[in-house]
Design an enzyme around this catalytic site. Structure first.
Site, mmCIF file in Angstrom:
data_model
loop_
_atom_site.group_PDB
_atom_site.id
_atom_site.type_symbol
_atom_site.label_atom_id
_atom_site.label_comp_id
_atom_site.label_asym_id
_atom_site.label_seq_id
_atom_site.Cartn_x
_atom_site.Cartn_y
_atom_site.Cartn_z
ATOM 1 C CG ASN A 1 21.792 59.183 28.117
ATOM 2 O OD1 ASN A 1 22.414 59.510 27.028
ATOM 3 N ND2 ASN A 1 22.504 58.179 28.786
ATOM 4 C CD GLU A 2 22.798 54.272 27.061
ATOM 5 O OE1 GLU A 2 22.912 53.971 28.208
ATOM 6 O OE2 GLU A 2 23.452 54.295 25.954
ATOM 7 C CD GLU B 1 25.552 57.702 23.930
ATOM 8 O OE1 GLU B 1 26.361 56.990 24.433
ATOM 9 O OE2 GLU B 1 24.774 58.107 24.625
ATOM 10 C CD GLU C 1 31.153 57.598 30.631
ATOM 11 O OE1 GLU C 1 30.520 56.570 30.459
ATOM 12 O OE2 GLU C 1 30.380 58.420 30.295
ATOM 13 C CG PHE D 1 41.241 56.913 31.237
ATOM 14 C CD1 PHE D 1 42.146 57.838 30.792
ATOM 15 C CD2 PHE D 1 41.308 56.392 32.515
ATOM 16 C CE1 PHE D 1 43.113 58.348 31.589
ATOM 17 C CE2 PHE D 1 41.960 56.925 33.471
ATOM 18 C CZ PHE D 1 43.006 57.831 33.098
#
Ligand code: GLA
Ligand code: ZN
Length: 698
Positions: A157-158, A313, A361, A363
């Site tokens: 991931n990234e 994403e 995360e 929210f």
């Protein structure tokens, strides 16, 4: 006829719609998987990215694997016609691993090793981390590489960041030995004779550090190149562990707007490029400037492989990690999602499917909110988009032809900022590249964003703002491009250093001097409040009638001499007055323009209106676009898909050109005069124009 690219996955040869799915948060709630699947179908989702940070659930203890939960998810997906990008979990590691093998953790530039925690907190070189990653990856591959639901690998991931541990230091030295062959060559390339920085033994060479060496530009640049090399090498290591079990499965890794990694170096390793886009919409009344910069990144990621990419994403509503997190206003979800498709994405995917209940995360926007049902605005927006993507599925694989390119190199980006030059308070490299790109975007002229390693053959117009780092090779390529009939645009601060960050001797812009027909003698930075101006010279054979009067100039002024170039504009102020500020040089069949100072939107709009006309570049529409509305194109086999995207924040009127258009979603004919409401995104189709097809100017 234009051939489409083969589908990214033959199992799912349509536009993909979905999200990161992290079901390991809900293992004690078996009812949630059933409900998620029902909702996924309701939202028109056909793909999920699964297992991105699942290492602790997959290998709860060293060597003890647990796949039952993932079996359940993937088997249900297969039954229900939902597909999966299966992730390798290396983006975050289990606590037992950090505790037992601290070397897997990252060491910062201050030489302090991080504690366990966060994510992306690992060393690229650690033999243990590589071994553990290869093991879990090959277990996943053995079990799932031929699973009917799995369409490809989502590698980690990234990827980003660097590690300064002893393993990384020694890999850096090995990389340098390979590159330079001898210490003498290294010392010469890094100009270490300045300040007595000469190395006499390889063991003395270290990565840059805040409390150590950090002023040697060549060294800083090589460290960044090495970090890219090591990151790509780690990714290769991950892919090798999964490939064997099914060589047909495509691999991608989701990229972000990370400056520290030269993503072009992944081009050959990955089968498809994917990236994560999180623009802060609605910061201003008009989203046009932001939309143009997002377009720049879409163009950049697409141009890495020059084929369709994936929006891996995006948020269905808001983020929770930016300074201010606003909700997407009505229409913006469709608009920003179709923008990605317009620029060559074959997917719209989100982070994440269902909101987390706890942690950092909880929210962040998700398709399914804490309320847990589908009766929300956000779910409705996602479901509407799902329906649209379904009716536009024929677009998958369609190319995005471009006759224009922005030249934007990572090593130039790094070197420009490290330069310690005329304006350390900001040269605004990215912003400048984006401003030029925006002038094309506003006119509906598709552009690639390429590197100097790419071929220049297919372009009519190349814009290379602030090409500070320009090797002799790149200089020759640009010269040949112009000689063959291309139009080139450069600016101040070009052709200054070579690939080692050593200044070109004998007069700037070094390898571009003959192409531009100028000598740049001096350059200075201006204070934020300083202004100069450029006044257009009337008459002259190279004059662009679109330019007239005077334009404001700021930030940087270069004192140039026109050698073979014609002067199109002169400075208006100070001791600069009447000296050249805008030039054009004719070379072979082509033209090379140089802007000696930073000019604003007003100038760029007029300038590119002129260059589009003279260079023969074709806008997507033959008619005028209102401000803040762009037109982008995907070329199907028999039809062009024309995207009209209104980011202006206002209702806009538009008159179409002479083609006959239908609405690509409904098949209904479209009137010549269109009203585009705020945030409207319309996809039209027209017969592919034979003349456009052949690439000839009308
Ligand atoms: C990144 C990550 C995701 C998530 C999102 C939130 O792009 O890849 O895991 O944290 O940001 O915006
Ligand atoms: Zn390391």
């Amino acid at each position: 006829m234009t051939k489409p690219f083969p589908p990214i996955s033959p199992k799912l040869p349509v536009l993909m719609h979905g999200a990161d799915y992290n079901p390991d948060q809900w293992l004690d709630r078996p009812d949630i998987l059933d409900e998620d699947i029902r909702l996924m179908k309701l939202a028109g989702c056909n793909v999920m990215a699964v297992g991105i940070f699942s290492w602790a659930s997959l290998e709860p203890e060293e060597g003890v694997y647990r796949f039952d939960w993932l079996d359940r998810v993937l088997d249900r997906f297969a039954q229900e016609g939902i597909y999966a990008w299966l992730a390798t979990p290396s983006g975050a590691r289990p606590a037992w691993m950090s505790a037992k093998y601290p070397e897997v953790l990252r060491t910062e530039a201050n030489r302090v090793r991080n504690l366990h925690g966060m994510r992306h907190n690992h060393c690229w070189s650690s033999p243990v981390y590589r071994e553990k990653t290869a093991k879990i990856n090959s277990r996943l591959a053995e079990r799932y590489a031929r699973h009917p639901a799995v369409i490809g690998w989502h590698i980690s991931n990234e990827y980003g960041g660097d590690c300064h541990c002893e393993y990384c230091q020694s890999s850096f030295r090995e990389w340098l030995k390979e590159r330079y062959g001898s210490l003498e060559a290294l010392n010469a390339a890094w100009w270490t004779s300045f300040w007595a920085h000469t190395y006499t033994d390889w063991s003395q060479v270290e990565s840059p550090a805040p409390h150590g060496e950090n002023m040697v530009h060549g060294q800083n640049l090589d460290w960044r190149r090495f970090v890219t090399h090591q990151t790509v090498d780690f990714c290769r290591h991950e892919i090798e562990a999964v490939r064997g079990a099914n060589p047909e499965l495509p691999a991608t890794t989701n990229m972000h707007m990370i400056e520290g990694v030269d993503y072009r170096k992944f081009a050959d390793l990955l089968d498809v490029i994917s990236w994560d886009a999180y623009p802060t919409w609605h910061e201003h009344t008009s989203d046009a400037a932001l939309a143009a910069s997002v377009a720049f990144y879409h163009d950049l990621f697409r141009s890495i492989k020059h084929r369709p990419f994936l929006l891996m994403e995006s948020t269905p509503s808001l983020t929770n990690w930016q300074a201010v997190s606003k909700l997407k206003r009505p229409g913006m979800h469709r608009l920003s999602s179709l923008q990605a498709i317009a620029h060559g994405s074959d997917s719209v995917q989100y982070f994440q499917w269902r909101k987390s209940r706890g942690s950092s995360e909880k929210f962040h926007g998700a398709v399914v909110d804490h309320a847990g049902h589908d009766h929300t605005r956000v779910f409705g927006d996602a479901a509407d988009l799902g329906r649209s993507l379904g009716s536009l599925s024929g677009i998958a694989g369609a190319p995005t032809p471009a006759e224009t390119a922005i030249l934007f190199d990572w090593d130039n980006r790094w070197a420009v900022k490290d330069a310690q030059g005329p304006r350390n308070s900001g040269l605004h490299y990215e912003e400048t590249a984006m401003e030029h790109h925006r002038a094309l975007w506003e006119r509906g002229v598709p552009a690639d964003v390429i590197g100097s390693g790419d071929s220049f053959d297919d372009y009519r117009l190349i814009v290379a703002p602030m090409l500070y780092l320009c090797s002799e090779d790149t200089g020759r390529k640009l010269e040949a491009f112009v000689e063959r009939g291309g139009t080139l645009v450069t600016t101040y601060w070009s052709g200054v250093v070579d690939e080692h960050d050593l200044c070109h001797l004998g007069g700037f812009p070094g390898p571009l001097r003959r192409t531009l027909g100028i000598w740049a003698e001096e350059i200075e930075g201006l204070y934020d409040y300083d202004r100069n101006g450029v006044s257009i010279v009337p008459g002259g054979s190279g004059r662009l009638p679109e330019l007239s009067g005077a334009y404001e100039a700021r930030e940087i002024c270069e004192l140039i001499h026109a050698e073979t170039a014609e002067v199109l504009g002169v400075y208006t102020e100070d001791f600069y007055a009447d000296r050249p500020a805008l030039t054009v040089n004719r070379l072979g069949e082509g033209s090379a323009y140089h802007l000696a100072t930073r000019l604003g939107e007003d100038f760029l709009n007029d300038f590119y209106a002129g260059l589009i006309r003279t260079s023969g570049v074709k806008p997507v529409l033959g008619s005028e676009l209102p401000p803040g509305v762009t037109a982008q194109l995907r070329r199907g086999e028999e039809q062009d898909y024309v995207f009209l995207l209104n980011f202006s924040g206002e209702e806009r009127q538009l008159e179409l050109d002479g083609h006959s258009y239908t609405d690509a979603e409904t098949g209904e004919p479209v009137p010549k005069k269109l009203t585009l409401p705020v945030n409207a995104a319309v996809v039209l189709s027209r017969r592919t124009n034979a003349e456009r097809e052949s690439g000839q100017p009308a």
